[in-house]
Write an enzyme that holds these catalytic residues in place. Structure first.
Site, PDB file in Angstrom:
ATOM      1  N   ASP A   1       0.586   5.134   0.608  1.00 46.03           N
ATOM      2  CA  ASP A   1       0.508   6.194   1.575  1.00 46.03           C
ATOM      3  C   ASP A   1       1.447   7.553   1.402  1.00 46.03           C
ATOM      4  O   ASP A   1       2.257   8.004   1.913  1.00 46.03           O
ATOM      5  CB  ASP A   1       0.564   6.232   2.677  1.00 46.03           C
TER       6      ASP A   1
ATOM      7  N   GLU B   1       1.850  11.142   0.955  1.00 45.39           N
ATOM      8  CA  GLU B   1       1.766  12.566   0.983  1.00 45.39           C
ATOM      9  C   GLU B   1       2.987  13.734   1.000  1.00 45.39           C
ATOM     10  O   GLU B   1       2.913  14.058   2.373  1.00 45.39           O
ATOM     11  CB  GLU B   1       1.177  12.522   2.893  1.00 45.39           C
TER      12      GLU B   1
ATOM     13  N   ASP C   1       1.304  -1.427  -0.387  1.00 45.76           N
ATOM     14  CA  ASP C   1      -0.075   0.047  -0.079  1.00 45.76           C
ATOM     15  C   ASP C   1       0.680   1.494  -0.292  1.00 45.76           C
ATOM     16  O   ASP C   1       2.055   1.012   0.982  1.00 45.76           O
ATOM     17  CB  ASP C   1      -0.842  -0.071   1.310  1.00 45.76           C
TER      18      ASP C   1
ATOM     19  N   TYR D   1     -11.366  12.196   5.691  1.00 43.10           N
ATOM     20  CA  TYR D   1     -11.563  12.803   7.018  1.00 43.10           C
ATOM     21  C   TYR D   1      -9.873  13.615   6.794  1.00 43.10           C
ATOM     22  O   TYR D   1      -9.338  14.072   6.100  1.00 43.10           O
ATOM     23  CB  TYR D   1     -10.572  11.395   8.189  1.00 43.10           C
TER      24      TYR D   1
END
Length: 383
Positions: free
Chosen positions: A146, A148, A144, A223
């Site tokens: 991620d 950012e 995965d 979120y």
């Protein structure tokens, strides 16, 4: 599955139009599998506390957070504890043989080196090779990412450049090729997924339709829509907007952006927050919703919110428009946004109605009593 309520019907015309574009070829696809439930489990703190207590019978995937990026490679910074955590998480498959365990690379604090790592073809091959080496060595089930964020600032000091837009796609191509090689070696299927920002700027700085071709799921971080302690209070994990502003952040808007960018609905996974965010506000009007803030307030994890805050003077309220709860302390003028069982139910209904891939949540340890996971399990599998 019952029909949408009137507020929900009014909110989704664009989503239905986008979904309708896929109708012509949807009949040729295989039957849709059950929605996924992806739990992000934090290993960045060290040893996972009591991993045997994880309710793996109610989840389909564990994304282990996080693996770092160092010297252009996927890097186990906490090697001593990571290896113990991998072993204990793998042992949970005795209770759920279908459980998949992935490494999640990056995160807010460890995304500064992605741009450099995948800048060249040789760099992408090295990064992919070292990522898959971890999967091979510890007998895990996939990767995965991620990041950012590609092409835009994340944490202060992160490297980012315009080329990230194309290199984000090429990184997934390299990872998929490396995973395919491992599949030939072992005869097993390996997964490739990502956690993505829910903003228009994330979509604008990536090629999501192209990148999605290499991935099994796109986990939208629906979120942290509001985080500034001195900005405007409001919902941080709302399903719909709470105002008339069509650009107000919400899970619905984020999902619409990714659908419009060409990501198939069945690959989209909606994020659920297992924690709250709070603000101290200057005014007591509107019970603190969408008011000027004068500072932050620690919301805490959901088990704490549910069990402790009502006794401390916090009142629960429900925003019908946003399909989101919030807490208000009139004496302290504190507003807290969070997910609870009611909002989780609405999100699960939305996933079913729009034929999305499922839900994910950050982060397991924030609700150790399993209140929200129970709500997911109860509502996501309803027909």
């Amino acid at each position: 599955m019952r029909l949408f309520s009137k507020p929900m019907r009014a909110a989704i015309p664009a989503l239905l139009l986008i979904a309708g574009a896929a109708a012509a070829f949807s009949a040729a696809r295989p039957p849709r599998s059950k929605p996924v439930v992806i739990a992000y489990v934090g290993g960045f703190r060290g040893l996972i506390t009591d991993p045997e207590s994880i309710l793996v019978e109610k989840i389909t995937h564990i994304n282990y957070a996080f693996v770092d990026v160092q010297h252009g490679q996927a890097w186990l910074t906490n090697l001593a504890t990571d290896t113990v955590n991998f072993r204990k998480l793998n042992a949970l498959k005795s209770r759920n043989p279908d459980l998949k365990i992935l490494i999640s690379i990056g995160g807010w604090a460890w995304s500064e080196n992605f741009s450099d790592a995948v800048l060249t073809e040789a760099g992408r091959k090295l990064f992919a090779h070292t990522s898959v080496d971890i999967i091979r060595k510890y007998q895990l089930d996939g990767v995965d990412i991620d990041w950012e964020y590609p092409g835009i600032p994340g944490e202060e000091g992160n490297v980012y450049r315009p080329e990230d837009k194309q290199n984000f796609t090429l990184m997934f191509a390299a990872l998929r090729a490396s995973l395919d090689t491992l599949e030939k070696e072992t005869g097993r299927k390996y997964l490739l997924t990502s956690a993505v920002g829910g903003s228009k700027s994330f979509v604008d700085n990536t090629e999501m339709a192209k990148a999605a071709q290499y991935q099994d799921f796109i986990n939208i971080m629906s979120y942290d829509y509001k985080t500034n302690p001195n900005g405007i209070s409001g919902h941080h994990t709302n399903l719909f907007g709470s105002t008339d502003n069509p650009e107000e952040s919400s899970a619905h808007r984020s999902i619409g952006l990714f659908l419009a960018a060409g990501v198939p609905a069945e690959k989209i996974v909606m994020g659920i927050a297992f924690y709250g965010r709070g603000w101290k506000v200057a005014s007591d009007t509107a019970r603190g919703l969408n008011r000027a803030a004068i500072g932050g307030y620690r919301g805490g994890g959901y088990s704490f919110i549910k069990d402790s805050l009502p006794a401390k003077g916090f009142e629960r309220h429900w925003d019908k428009r946003a399909k989101a709860p919030y807490l208000w302390h009139p004496g302290q003028r504190v507003f807290i946004s969070y997910d609870d069982e009611a909002s989780v139910k609405e999100k699960c209904r939305y996933v079913h109605a729009n034929k999305l891939g499922g839900v994910m949540f950050w982060e397991y340890s924030s609700d150790p009593k399993g209140y929200l996971l129970d709500a997911i399990h109860k509502n996501l599998h309803k027909k």
